[in-house]
Structures are given as structure tokens and as C-alpha cells.
Design an enzyme around this catalytic site. Structure first.
Site, PDB file in Angstrom:
ATOM      1  N   LYS A  24      -8.100  63.021  53.648  1.00 16.76           N
ATOM      2  CA  LYS A  24      -8.181  61.386  53.225  1.00 16.76           C
ATOM      3  C   LYS A  24      -8.640  60.599  53.993  1.00 16.76           C
ATOM      4  CE  LYS A  24      -2.686  62.745  52.153  1.00 16.76           C
ATOM      5  NZ  LYS A  24      -2.286  62.386  50.660  1.00 16.76           N
TER       6      LYS A  24
ATOM      7  N   LYS B  62       0.878  53.343  41.770  1.00 15.36           N
ATOM      8  CA  LYS B  62       1.769  52.119  42.854  1.00 15.36           C
ATOM      9  C   LYS B  62       0.369  50.977  42.237  1.00 15.36           C
ATOM     10  CE  LYS B  62       4.446  55.718  44.869  1.00 15.36           C
ATOM     11  NZ  LYS B  62       4.690  56.710  45.708  1.00 15.36           N
TER      12      LYS B  62
ATOM     13  N   THR C  42      -0.155  59.408  44.054  1.00 12.99           N
ATOM     14  CA  THR C  42       0.223  58.431  43.659  1.00 12.99           C
ATOM     15  C   THR C  42       0.628  56.942  43.686  1.00 12.99           C
ATOM     16  OG1 THR C  42       2.439  59.539  44.976  1.00 12.99           O
ATOM     17  CG2 THR C  42       2.331  60.680  42.479  1.00 12.99           C
TER      18      THR C  42
ATOM     19  N   LYS D  64      -1.212  56.330  53.773  1.00 17.82           N
ATOM     20  CA  LYS D  64      -0.845  57.363  53.152  1.00 17.82           C
ATOM     21  C   LYS D  64      -1.052  58.679  54.617  1.00 17.82           C
ATOM     22  CE  LYS D  64      -4.301  57.752  50.357  1.00 17.82           C
ATOM     23  NZ  LYS D  64      -4.449  57.840  49.385  1.00 17.82           N
ATOM     24  N   ARG D  65      -0.227  59.845  54.388  1.00 17.86           N
ATOM     25  CA  ARG D  65      -0.545  60.608  54.754  1.00 17.86           C
ATOM     26  C   ARG D  65      -1.209  60.729  55.970  1.00 17.86           C
ATOM     27  NH1 ARG D  65       4.126  64.042  56.798  1.00 17.86           N
ATOM     28  NH2 ARG D  65       3.245  64.894  58.084  1.00 17.86           N
TER      29      ARG D  65
ATOM     30  N   HIS E 176       1.308  71.877  44.073  1.00 19.75           N
ATOM     31  CA  HIS E 176       0.749  70.564  44.134  1.00 19.75           C
ATOM     32  C   HIS E 176      -0.722  70.928  45.125  1.00 19.75           C
ATOM     33  CE1 HIS E 176       4.257  68.016  43.072  1.00 19.75           C
ATOM     34  NE2 HIS E 176       4.872  69.677  42.995  1.00 19.75           N
TER      35      HIS E 176
HETATM   36  C1  26Q Z   1       4.393  74.052  53.302  1.00 17.93           C
HETATM   37  C2  26Q Z   1       5.470  75.108  54.714  1.00 17.93           C
HETATM   38  C3  26Q Z   1       6.027  74.710  55.856  1.00 17.93           C
HETATM   39  C4  26Q Z   1       5.891  73.474  55.754  1.00 17.93           C
HETATM   40  C5  26Q Z   1       5.717  72.352  55.730  1.00 17.93           C
HETATM   41  C6  26Q Z   1       4.854  72.717  53.937  1.00 17.93           C
HETATM   42  C7  26Q Z   1       4.457  71.428  52.902  1.00 17.93           C
HETATM   43  C8  26Q Z   1       5.769  70.584  53.089  1.00 17.93           C
HETATM   44  C9  26Q Z   1       5.215  69.368  52.300  1.00 17.93           C
HETATM   45  C10 26Q Z   1       4.127  71.688  52.427  1.00 17.93           C
HETATM   46  C11 26Q Z   1       3.091  70.521  52.007  1.00 17.93           C
HETATM   47  C12 26Q Z   1       4.301  69.641  51.813  1.00 17.93           C
HETATM   48  C13 26Q Z   1       3.856  68.597  50.884  1.00 17.93           C
HETATM   49  C14 26Q Z   1       2.356  68.575  50.043  1.00 17.93           C
HETATM   50  C15 26Q Z   1       2.394  66.739  48.930  1.00 17.93           C
HETATM   51  O1  26Q Z   1       3.134  66.200  49.037  1.00 17.93           O
HETATM   52  N1  26Q Z   1       1.551  67.265  48.419  1.00 17.93           N
HETATM   53  C16 26Q Z   1       1.141  65.891  47.254  1.00 17.93           C
HETATM   54  O2  26Q Z   1       1.875  66.205  46.063  1.00 17.93           O
HETATM   55  C17 26Q Z   1       1.699  64.833  45.834  1.00 17.93           C
HETATM   56  C18 26Q Z   1       2.914  65.317  44.135  1.00 17.93           C
HETATM   57  O3  26Q Z   1       2.164  66.030  43.534  1.00 17.93           O
HETATM   58  C19 26Q Z   1       0.299  64.872  45.075  1.00 17.93           C
HETATM   59  O4  26Q Z   1      -0.498  63.321  43.975  1.00 17.93           O
HETATM   60  C20 26Q Z   1      -0.666  65.072  46.046  1.00 17.93           C
HETATM   61  O5  26Q Z   1      -1.741  64.591  46.090  1.00 17.93           O
HETATM   62  C21 26Q Z   1      -0.145  66.329  47.481  1.00 17.93           C
HETATM   63  O6  26Q Z   1      -0.682  66.189  48.341  1.00 17.93           O
END
Ligand code: 26Q
Length: 792
Positions: free
Chosen positions: A527, A633, A629, A521-522, A343
Site C-alpha cells: 500500500k 468512500k 473500497t 488503511k492497513r 480478494h
Molecule cells: C487468513 C488466514 C489466517 C489469518 C488471516 C487471514 C486473512 C484475514 C483477512 C486474510 C486476508 C484478510 C483480508 C483481506 C482483505 O481485506 N482484502 C481486501 O478486500 C477488499 C474487499 O474486496 C479489497 O477492496 C482490498 O483490495 C483487499 O485487500
């Protein structure tokens, strides 16, 4: 239903109608709905056992579900019944339904994707389990104090979670630490710490209750013998402390969406839920199969990013240490079960764990990782290393242990091949494939936008709910004045509803005829919420310079949380709020420009904002947003996109047509090229008087008069380290926004473009995505509608 609800109120909540609170009524209604679902759920389980098909196991650290009650009601087709029953019982249906707290067991896109996928798996009748963690505290609650983000623990589980069933009989011991003995070629791991994983099951019922799967979330509990010794000594405090320690594993969701520090607890969470899930699925497999070697014919395990990547070594450990397979055979077998979704390309977000930490917490796994590395290097000498500079690289581990690796949009997948996994791609040229993300039309149109849903149903019926491509029939209706008016009236009604809510919650009065321009979004530098804000200030300047010109009124809406340790992101939040205070109080611009930033953005807030949006901001630096995503929406709900050629924006634009999409900015290739120019940001700022003026105002404290140097750091960063090219894209973004202004004033044409968006978004259903995974990765089939697959 009324009798059922009253019975539940009495026998489950211990209340009569006179004394029941909104909470009691909600739980009673939820339990009645759950009873209803159990029928489908049992039937599906029985049919699955009878057919003994290959099953999907979707392993994800995050499931960002939101509320479930309306999903359950509409999936069961009980909207009218439930509303009528509650009303006849003297209760306000909407109040009851809105009482449910969000299940916020995720950070953002990745977690929400997992939630859309389990909805689609159930709707498509594909036998599947979602496996994750039952966090006691989901993503923190955000508030603003003098414009700054404040985080509070989220507490969804202090209330009863009505949808789940505890499964005390499905418990596994999960070990950590200790050492490994080797005897006559066999390995024996002796962990020093053992924690129990207890299953909690939530039924996931698909559209109209045709099929039900299970979301199984694991909670950490002390093992029964836990610190019996301290307890027997009478040292209850010590016993309690170690008990609390066990529970910390499922206590809280990590609020970062990019990895930073290799935190020990995070690694324990990852192993905890992965190990429990694998033991569970192997046990289920062995209930009706005796040849462990046939596992890949019956089990497809999808890793949602690298967070569960320890599944590779863990499955090998089970096969070798518990089932006596040879290492090489076990690795091959595990590979045929596993697949991995990437991702992100952001280097800081790629997980690595120090060998030292991994060896201390999971000594047997560290041995197996070395064996995997050795086997891969033997077969492919000079291939990229899993072990590098004393770290275990989880992306490489997941790649090597998977038979398929997928990206989440066409552009992202190409970049995965060209960048992070270029060398592994050369060695395994057919392993990387694309599966562009999707969204569930049940929640993201049918559920969240009843006004538009009804307009669509009046035209083409409701077949689109499970076959979203049917929306394309609306394209022909763009010339039908009655339909165009109804479509516009639905949007207007949603804007009025949102305006009322904004007025009540944050006290800003909005003009529903203004353009609602939304970025939710975050908060992350890539972004570029900052670029949106700079453009807002530039527009404000122009309006004040020329207040009598014919401006298009706008409301800029922001929503999103920053990781608590991400200080630049927190500065951006504060600046948005500071700018909002100044602009919203300006009588010169008045109704022509407002900024609102409601705190604590979550799934439920998205369901309010998206149906009311005119313009969707998808403005990431090209090459950085894997897919997005939210972009889907908005377009589905008839908002137009202003966006870069990034992630799934590229494919959305192809589907809706370039004439119905506001494109701007550098391409991914141009971004990479531009970064090589020394001083590119200063050059861009010098070439843009408009940007210079805005940066000057922010730097000199125009929006923080009592603390004028507050944003020196932020502005300085744009001059010297503008890694995400805010400065380079600013002018093109500003000019495109002015084209948006002009387009919006032609209301008929705007409506026609909005309809083109809704009508063209069928392909972005997560049903299409899941059918792609089922066909290209999992080799699994629907048990309800085999016909559906042929047409896909
Ligand atoms: C990893 C290790 C330690 C702590 C946190 C994490 C961690 C947690 C969540 C790393 C990444 C995430 C989330 C990533 C994320 O949401 N990515 C998004 O995924 C979506 C679904 O595929 C995409 O549409 C987005 O573009 C992408 O940013």
C-alpha cells in the site's frame, strides 16, 4: 419515545434518570430502537416464509460493522425524534451516540465489504443471512509508545451488546479430531472433541425499515456434558480448563490480513462457524422442503474469500453421511449452491493447510477433499491440484467447489484469470466473473457526512440514498455558484470539526485551510505508506530550502494498524511518528506542513476523516490492491484521488473522468516487467537526487538522533529488495503531488473537480454490486421492489 426510554432505563437497566450514566442512557435508547426494528424484522421473516424464495447466505470470518446506533436511527427515519427525546430528557444526544464501542469484528476491506453487503441486502429486500463469528475480542486496540505500535486486547463485549438476541435454541455440536469408520459403504466420523455453537442474532434493517434480515454470529461454548467426568471427580480446575478451551474458538479475531502460519486454532475457527452455518441453513431448508436434491433452488451460499472454503467438503459430508447421497451427486449439488469471492493475488495470502493438520482436525473432510480431487482429476486430467506438496490449497478447493468465482474489480478479475487461476480458468472458462466492489451510501455519505448530505438534499432531494446514480444530477450544477459555495462550505465545516478533534485528542493544531491529504488503511508494504512519507520529507526539504516560495499548505494524515507480527510494517509506523515529531516542531515550515497519525484507526475514525479529506491516497503498487473500497468512500465525499492504475481506481477514474483524477506510476504490466531488471531500485535511486537526499537523511538518523541506525534496515531494503517499487514510482508520485498543489490553489476549479467526483460515484453503491451478485451468481430476487431489478 421519551416514555419508552424511561421505561427501558428502569426495567432493563434498573436505573432512574437521576442515577443513570451515559452508558445506561445509551442502552435504554438502543433497546427502544431495537424494539422498533423487531416489527419490520418479524414482518420480513413472515413474508419470507410465505413466499419461500431462494435465500442468500453470506459466510464471512469478518463483519467490520463499527457502531450501529446511528444506522438504526437513520434507517428507521428517527433522527429528529431521537435527538429531541434525548434532549428533552436532559441528555446530550451526540455524547450518548458516541458512547457505543465499534464492533470491530474484522481486519479491513474484506470485513467492511461484508458489512456494506448486509446493509444493501436488507435495503434491497433480498432475503439473506450473514453468518460469522461472535468474537469476544475484535481487532486489537492500537496505541503508540515512543512512536511504536502497542497492541491491547479489544473489549467491546465487556459492555452489553444491545442489538443482539441470544438464541439458545439454535445450538449445534461441532466436532473436531478423532477417526472415521467405514461400514458397508458408509462413513462414520467419531470426533474426540465437541464444541457447541450458539447463535446470536442481530437484526439488519434496511433503509426506512422496509425489510429486515439477520446477521447470525456464532459463539463457542462447552458442550453440556463437557468434562463431566473431571467435574464429578471433584477436579473443578480441570473441568474449568477444558471449558475455557472450548470458548477459545470464538475468543479473538486473528489480526493478520495476510496468511502466514497455518495455525490450528484458525482452522478450528473456520470449520466451527462454517459447519454451524451449514447445519443451520440445511435445518431451515428441511423445515419446509423434503427433497434435499432441490437445495440449490433455494439456497445460495457465498464464500467471502477462502476462509469458509471448508464449506465445500462439509456440505458434501452432510449430503453423503447424513442424507445418503452418492459422492458424485453430492459434489455436484454442493457446487450448485456455492460460489466464491477472491480478494487477493498476493501469494503469501493464499490459504494452505497441511494435509497432516487437516487430517488430524477434520479426518472425514480430508477423505472428502481427496474424493473431490479425484473426481475433478478424472473429469479434467492434468488440471491443477487441490493437494500439492502435502498441502490442501484452499483457493483451488473453493474454485473447484463453486459454480461461480468472482474478482472484486475489473483489473483484479482479469489478473485472477491470468495468474492465480489461469489453468483452472482454461478448464472452466465461464466460471470466473467480475463484481466490482461497492460501498453503502447510507453509512458512507448520508450517515457520516450530514453537512454534504444536506447540501445535496437541497438540490436533488434524498432519492439518491437508495438510488445513488441520482447524484449525476449534480454534474449540471457545477456552474451554479450558490451550489458550489455550499458544497465547499460543507467541506470546510468538516475540516474545522476534524481539526478540533485532532487538537483535543493528539494536541496538534491544524489549519483548516491547508489541504487535508489522507491515507487510511492497513499498514502494508504494497500500500506504500512509506512512499507517501518519503514524499512528505522531500516536500519538507524543498520548503526549507525555499521557505518564502508560495507553498500550498498541507496536512498529511495517516491512519491504520499493522499486523502484530509484521515487523517491516511496524517500522514504517515508527518512522511516520518519528518524522512527524521532527516536522511538526519545525518553525521554518510551521503551518505549511504537518503530519498527524491518530492511533487506533477504525470505522468510526474513518467516518470522521473521510468527510474532511481533500486528497485521497490510493498509491498501491499496480496489480496488488484487489479493489480498495476506501478509494470509493473518499471520492463519494468529494475528495480527489492521487492514485495508480490499480484495483477499482481504474474504474473510479473512468467514471469521474481522467481530468478529475491524479494518475501516476507504473501499470501492472510495467511493474512485472520492471522487476525482471537487475538492480532496478538502485538505478531509480541514482536517477533521483531528491530521493537520494531523503533516503540519506533517514539512514543517517535525521529523524531518530538518539538511535541513528534505527532505519538502516528499512532504507537498505529499498536499495536491495524494493519488491513494491517505491523507488521506481517515487519521482512520478512527487511530480504529481506538485500538480495537486497547483490545482488546489485554484479553489473554484478544485471545488468543481470535487463535485465531479461526488456526482460520478453513483455506480459504486454496494446496492449495484449486490444486484450484480443477485443476477449473475445467486439467481435471487427482491421481495420488496421487483421493479428495481429491471432497471438495474
Ligand atoms: C487468513 C488466514 C489466517 C489469518 C488471516 C487471514 C486473512 C484475514 C483477512 C486474510 C486476508 C484478510 C483480508 C483481506 C482483505 O481485506 N482484502 C481486501 O478486500 C477488499 C474487499 O474486496 C479489497 O477492496 C482490498 O483490495 C483487499 O485487500
Amino acid at each position: 419515545m421519551k416514555t419508552d426510554i424511561l421505561n427501558r432505563l428502569k426495567y432493563s437497566q434498573g436505573k432512574d434518570a437521576e442515577n443513570a450514566s451515559v452508558y445506561d442512557w445509551r442502552i435504554a435508547l438502543s433497546l427502544v430502537l431495537r424494539d422498533e426494528m423487531v416489527e419490520t424484522w418479524f414482518r420480513s421473516t413472515k413474508e419470507t416464509y410465505a413466499a419461500s424464495p431462494k435465500r442468500v447466505y453470506y459466510l464471512s470470518m469478518e463483519f467490520l460493522i463499527g457502531r450501529l446506533i446511528e444506522d438504526m436511527i437513520s434507517n428507521l427515519g428517527l433522527e429528529d425524534t431521537a435527538r429531541k427525546a434525548m434532549e428533552e430528557l436532559g441528555q446530550d444526544y451526540d455524547t450518548i451516540v458516541h458512547d457505543e464501542p465499534d464492533a470491530a469484528l474484522g481486519n479491513g476491506g474484506l470485513g467492511r465489504l461484508a458489512a456494506c453487503f448486509i446493509d444493501s441486502l436488507a435495503t434491497l429486500g433480498i432475503p439473506a443471512f450473514g453468518y460469522g463469528i461472535r468474537y469476544e475480542h475484535g481487532l486489537f486496540e492500537q496505541s503508540f509508545a515512543q512512536g511504536q505500535q502497542v497492541e491491547k486486547p479489544e473489549t467491546w463485549l465487556t459492555q452489553r451488546h444491545a442489538w443482539e438476541f441470544e438464541r439458545p435454541e439454535s445450538q449445534y455440536s461441532i466436532g473436531f479430531g478423532g477417526h472415521v469408520d467405514h461400514h458397508e459403504g458408509k462413513a462414520y466420523w467419531h470426533p474426540t472433541e465437541v464444541v457447541m455453537a450458539t447463535a446470536y442474532d442481530t437484526p439488519v434493517v434496511g433503509w426506512r425499515g422496509m425489510w429486515g434480515n439477520t446477521l447470525r454470529l456464532w459463539a463457542a461454548e462447552p458442550s453440556n456434558e463437557f468434562d463431566l467426568e473431571s467435574f464429578n471427580r471433584g477436579d473443578y480446575l480441570a473441568a474449568g480448563r477444558s471449558e475455557a478451551l472450548a470458548r477459545t474458538i470464538s475468543r479473538v479475531l486473528y489480526p493478520d490480513d495476510t496468511t502466514e502460519s497455518g495455525k490450528e486454532l484458525r482452522l478450528k475457527q473456520e470449520y466451527f462457524f462454517t459447519a454451524a452455518s451449514l447445519m443451520d441453513l440445511v435445518r431451515r431448508y428441511l423445515r419446509d422442503h423434503d427433497d434435499i436434491r432441490a437445495l440449490p433452488d433455494f439456497v445460495a451460499i457465498q464464500l467471502n474469500d477462502t476462509h469458509p472454503a471448508i464449506a465445500g467438503p462439509e456440505l458434501v459430508r452432510l449430503l453423503v453421511d447424513d442424507h445418503g447421497l452418492a459422492m458424485d451427486e453430492a459434489i455436484d449439488l454442493a457446487c450448485r449452491c456455492l460460489s466464491y469471492t477472491n480478494h487477493t493475488l498476493l501469494p503469501e495470502a493464499l490459504e494452505r493447510w497441511s494435509e497432516h493438520l487437516m487430517g488430524r482436525i477434520l479426518p472425514r473432510h480430508m477423505e472428502i477433499i481427496r474424493a473431490i480431487e479425484h473426481a475433478h482429476q478424472t473429469e479434467f486430467p492434468n488440471s491443477p491440484r487441490i493437494l500439492e506438496h502435502g498441502d490442501v490449497r484452499m483457493g483451488e478447493l473453493a474454485f473447484v467447489m463453486a459454480h461461480k468465482v468472482n474478482g472484486v474489480s475489473a483489473l483484479h478479475t482479469e489478473l485472477v484469470k491470468e495468474t492465480v487461476f489461469a489453468d483452472l480458468h482454461r478448464i472452466h472458462p465461464t466460471r470466473i466473473i467480475n463484481q466490482t466492489n461497492g460501498i453503502t451510501p447510507r453509512r458512507w455519505l448520508h450517515g457520516c457526512n450530514p453537512a454534504l448530505r444536506n447540501v445535496i438534499n437541497d438540490q436533488i432531494g434524498d432519492g439518491w440514498v437508495t438510488d445513488l446514480e441520482q447524484l449525476s444530477a449534480l454534474k449540471a450544477k457545477r456552474g451554479d455558484a450558490g451550489f458550489v459555495d455550499a458544497f465547499s462550505a460543507a467541506k470546510r465545516a468538516n475540516k474545522v470539526t476534524l481539526s478540533n478533534w485532532i487538537g483535543e485528542t493528539i494536541g496538534v493544531t491544524l489549519n483548516p485551510d491547508a489541504m487535508f491529504d489522507v491515507q487510511i488503511k492497513r499498514i502494508h508494504e504494497y500500500k506504500r505508506q512509506l512512499m507517501n512519507l518519503l514524499e512528505t520529507v522531500a516536500l519538507w526539504n524543498d520548503m526549507r530550502d525555499n521557505p518564502n516560495a508560495n507553498w500550498t499548505p498541507r496536512v498529511k494524515i495517516f491512519g491504520g494498524k499493522a499486523a502484530p507480527g509484521y515487523f517491516v510494517a511496524k517500522d514504517i509506523i515508527r518512522l511516520i511518528n518519528d518524522v512527524a515529531s521532527v516536522i511538526n516542531a519545525d518553525e521554518v515550515t510551521g503551518d505549511m506542513l504537518k503530519i498527524v497519525y491518530p492511533p487506533n484507526y477504525n470505522v468510526t475514525m474513518a467516518e470522521r476523516l473521510i468527510p474532511a479529506a481533500d486528497l485521497s491516497e490510493q498509491i498501491s503498487t499496480a496489480g496488488k490492491e484487489a479493489s480498495g473500497t476506501g478509494n470509493m468512500k473518499f471520492a463519494l465525499n468529494g475528495a480527489l484521488t492521487i492514485g495508480t492504475l490499480d484495483g477499482a481506481n481504474v474504474e473510479i477514474r473512468e467514471h469521474v473522468g481522467s481530468e478529475n483524477f491524479f494518475l501516476f506510476g507504473l501499470t501492472a504490466a510495467e511493474v512485472m516487467e520492471r522487476r525482471t531488471h537487475h538492480g532496478f531500485a538502485r538505478a531509480a535511486i541514482e536517477a533521483s537526487p531528491r530521493l537520494q537526499r531523503v533516503l540519506g537523511q533517514i539512514a543517517e538518523g535525521r529523524f531518530a538522533p538518539h538511535d541513528p541506525s534505527r532505519y538502516h534496515g528499512l532504507v537498505g531494503m529499498l536499495y536491495d529488495h524494493d519488491y513494491f517499487l517505491v523507488t521506481c514510482d517515487f519521482d512520478s508520485y512527487f511530480d504529481t503531488q506538485r500538480r495537486v498543489d497547483i490545482a488546489y490553489r485554484n479553489t473554484q476549479n478544485w471545488a468543481s473537480m470535487a463535485i465531479a467526483n461526488t456526482a460520478s460515484m453513483g455506480w459504486f453503491s454496494s446496492d449495484r454490486t449486490i444486484q450484480g451478485y443477485a443476477r449473475d451468481i445467486w439467481n435471487v430476487h427482491s421481495l420488496t421492489s421487483p421493479k428495481l431489478e429491471k432497471s438495474a
